[in-house]
Scaffold this active site. Structure first.
Site, mmCIF file in Angstrom:
data_model
loop_
_atom_site.group_PDB
_atom_site.id
_atom_site.type_symbol
_atom_site.label_atom_id
_atom_site.label_comp_id
_atom_site.label_asym_id
_atom_site.label_seq_id
_atom_site.Cartn_x
_atom_site.Cartn_y
_atom_site.Cartn_z
ATOM 1 N N GLY A 303 0.805 -1.218 0.000
ATOM 2 C CA GLY A 303 0.000 0.000 0.000
ATOM 3 C C GLY A 303 0.834 1.263 0.000
ATOM 4 O O GLY A 303 1.931 1.334 -0.577
ATOM 5 N N SER A 304 0.339 2.287 0.698
ATOM 6 C CA SER A 304 0.903 3.636 0.577
ATOM 7 C C SER A 304 2.305 3.798 1.126
ATOM 8 O O SER A 304 2.950 4.826 0.868
ATOM 9 C CB SER A 304 -0.024 4.643 1.275
ATOM 10 O OG SER A 304 -1.254 4.729 0.590
ATOM 11 N N VAL A 305 2.826 2.809 1.890
ATOM 12 C CA VAL A 305 4.206 2.945 2.360
ATOM 13 C C VAL A 305 5.192 2.881 1.194
ATOM 14 O O VAL A 305 6.377 3.197 1.363
ATOM 15 C CB VAL A 305 4.548 1.851 3.399
ATOM 16 C CG1 VAL A 305 3.802 2.079 4.694
ATOM 17 C CG2 VAL A 305 4.260 0.465 2.845
#
Length: 583
Positions: A303-305
């Site tokens: 995801g957004s990491v």
């Protein structure tokens, strides 16, 4: 008439004996000589011709070659604290053919073993045609001696070693376990089995007919103990990380989670915790899920990491700078057959704000303007889709789509961490490039005595900019605010990932992730936290994983005696003005 005395004497004298005939005498002498000859032949046969065989048979009943077990090497943490040790134990065994069929004696044996007489008799009956049957494995010397003191015929003891793990469930998956014969079966116990096991020795001994030792005769080969293994793990940090991870999983009713803390200067893994876990000293009733070292073996869509790592490709292209503004209106966009959305319409954002707001639209528009292989190539430079090279059994390489012609939706999805998979350890290793002036450090589970292995992955100036951009994502008014550590400057990124299901992505199943670096002024620690499927209302990475990061990293920096680098002035924040925690 008087008798003549001479006649009386003559009458009393016995008649003369007739001499033996010649044939009978010769026969008797011949028989005696033949007997003596046969006896001599037998003596010569026994003492000369058959002596090696007879001596071998005698030795087989008295001489034995015993194995001397080798002491398995210890596993210790980086400070020498024991994590796995082998302790002397005694295994009890019986020769069923020697054990008397006496109820009283068997009852005494059953009571000493703490078992039922009927069960003991049933087992003895099954092994009645054999000469060996274990009664109890791995008994303490005191417990075994109480049985041996009964002096029952056919009951013996055998010296062995048993593995003991002082940390219990705290480091169970990393260390692994040994089987009943003290051979590594999982984890580092398996990976370093030849080194830890050593080489058993041999000795020649004299035993009586009951198998009891009479005398040591000769040492044939000395036992060579196994080597000690020094891990990179700091037991203090491991306990603390495990405690905080377990508390978060319990608090949010999650299925599990993992945490990896790496030294930002060397790549050494300082802590690696997993949930669920198990007690390696007592495996009865354990949860099978606890056997897996999720941090190394399991993978997930991050995801957004991944946004800071994708942004590195944009900054290195030269087409974007930290202050470049991207229009994210109206908060959604259609690519191919898919719709990408932000938490809300953020309008125009610069690169720091794109990370702070975790804008999928901003990252997608940046990525689609780059060369189609720019982001995947950057991920490969950061070690994604490749083995971490720790030597741990079953370590995952993750997945990164093959470098074919990318669709626009695939390229966009990669920029915010979908369409790929990583392990927690891989993600932590990738973030070391940001913390270490662009050099990605290979993770090490062993304490390093030499300079670490590193690979250039990000331009040093870009890594410097990214670290400061990520710091703005952990401020009092941002979604990553709960990752803040009092007294220290922290850089990081939240991630909230929908879990995949048979028909696509589940509507109510998530993974909460936070990846961060501290302190920003002189990075010492890189930590990644992943919580699998939190329940109870909170599931965003900033709400679930970020607080774990804050507590773990804060305690770690103090334990490592890292001086604070944050100015002491306080900042008042109006809770009504706080940004909602973005995905």
């Amino acid at each position: 008439m008087r008798a003549d005395p001479q006649d009386a004497v003559t009458r009393r004298r016995p008649p003369p004996t007739e001499p033996l005939g010649g044939g009978r005498y010769v026969l008797m002498v011949a028989l005696v000589l033949i007997g003596l000859g046969l006896l001599a032949v037998r003596i010569v046969n026994l003492h000369v011709i058959e002596r090696p065989f007879l001596q071998g048979q005698g030795d087989a009943r008295t001489l034995r070659t015993d194995t001397i077990p080798a002491h398995r090497g210890m596993i210790v943490d980086r400070n020498g604290e024991p994590l796995a040790i082998s302790t002397p134990v005694v295994s009890l065994w019986v020769n069923p053919q020697e054990l008397p069929d006496d109820t009283i004696q068997r009852l005494m044996l059953a009571q000493a073993l703490g078992t039922d007489l009927d069960q003991l008799n049933e087992r003895l009956a099954r092994f009645s045609e054999r000469e060996f049957m274990y009664l109890r494995r791995m008994q303490t010397p005191d417990d075994a001696q109480r049985v041996l003191d009964l002096r029952l015929p056919g009951v013996y003891g055998q010296n062995e070693y048993r593995r003991y793990y002082p940390a219990g469930e705290v480091a169970a998956q990393l260390l692994g376990v040994t089987n009943v014969d003290d051979q590594g079966q999982e984890g580092l116990e398996l990976a370093y089995q030849p080194y830890l096991a050593g080489t058993p020795g041999q000795r020649r001994v004299l035993k009586d007919r009951r198998g009891r030792l009479v005398r040591d005769l000769q040492l044939l080969r000395e036992a060579r103990p196994g080597g000690d293994l020094t891990l990179s793990i700091d037991q203090r940090l491991q306990y603390m990380a495990y405690r905080e991870l377990k508390a978060a999983v319990t608090e949010h009713g999650a299925d599990g989670g993992s945490l990896v803390m790496m030294d930002a200067r060397t790549g050494e893994v300082l802590a690696m915790a997993n949930q669920p876990s198990y007690n390696p000293n007592n495996r009865a009733g354990m949860d099978p899920r606890g056997l897996r070292n999720q941090a190394i073996v399991d993978v997930f869509e991050p995801g957004s990491v991944m946004k800071p790592l994708a942004m590195a490709a944009a900054l290195e292209s030269g087409d974007y700078r930290r202050d470049t503004v991207i229009d994210t209106s109206p908060g959604w966009m259609r690519i191919d057959r898919f719709t990408i959305r932000d938490f809300r319409d953020y309008g125009e954002l610069d690169l720091a704000e794109i990370l702070e707001k975790s804008s999928n639209i901003g990252m997608s528009r940046i990525t689609l303007e780059l060369d189609e292989t720019a982001v995947p190539d950057k991920y490969r430079q950061l070690g994604l889709g490749q083995s971490p090279e720790t030597g741990y059994p079953g370590e995952s390489t993750g997945t990164l789509p093959a470098p074919t012609r990318w669709s626009r939706s695939q390229r966009a999805a990669l920029s915010y961490g979908y369409g790929m998979s990583v392990s927690t350890l891989q993600l932590a290793s990738a973030y070391t490039a940001i913390a270490n002036q662009g050099e990605r450090l290979l993770p090490s589970l062993l304490k390093l005595d030499e300079p670490p292995t590193s690979h250039p992955a990000i331009d040093p100036a870009v890594a410097y900019d990214l670290l400061r951009i990520m710091e703005e994502s952990v401020q009092p008014t941002t979604g990553g605010r709960r990752a803040a550590v009092p007294g220290y400057r922290v850089a990081g990124k939240t991630g909230t990932v929908r879990k995949s299901s048979a028909g696509g992505y589940a509507e109510d199943a998530y993974r909460s992730v936070f990846a961060g670096i501290a302190p920003v002024s002189d990075p010492r620690i890189v930590t990644v936290v992943m919580i699998d499927q939190p329940r109870g209302g909170e599931y965003y990475g900033g709400a679930v994983a970020a607080p774990v990061f804050s507590r773990v990293v804060g305690n770690a920096l103090r334990l490592l005696d890292v001086p604070p680098d944050q100015r002491s002035e306080s900042v008042e924040v109006n809770s009504e003005s706080l940004e909602p925690i973005p995905p």
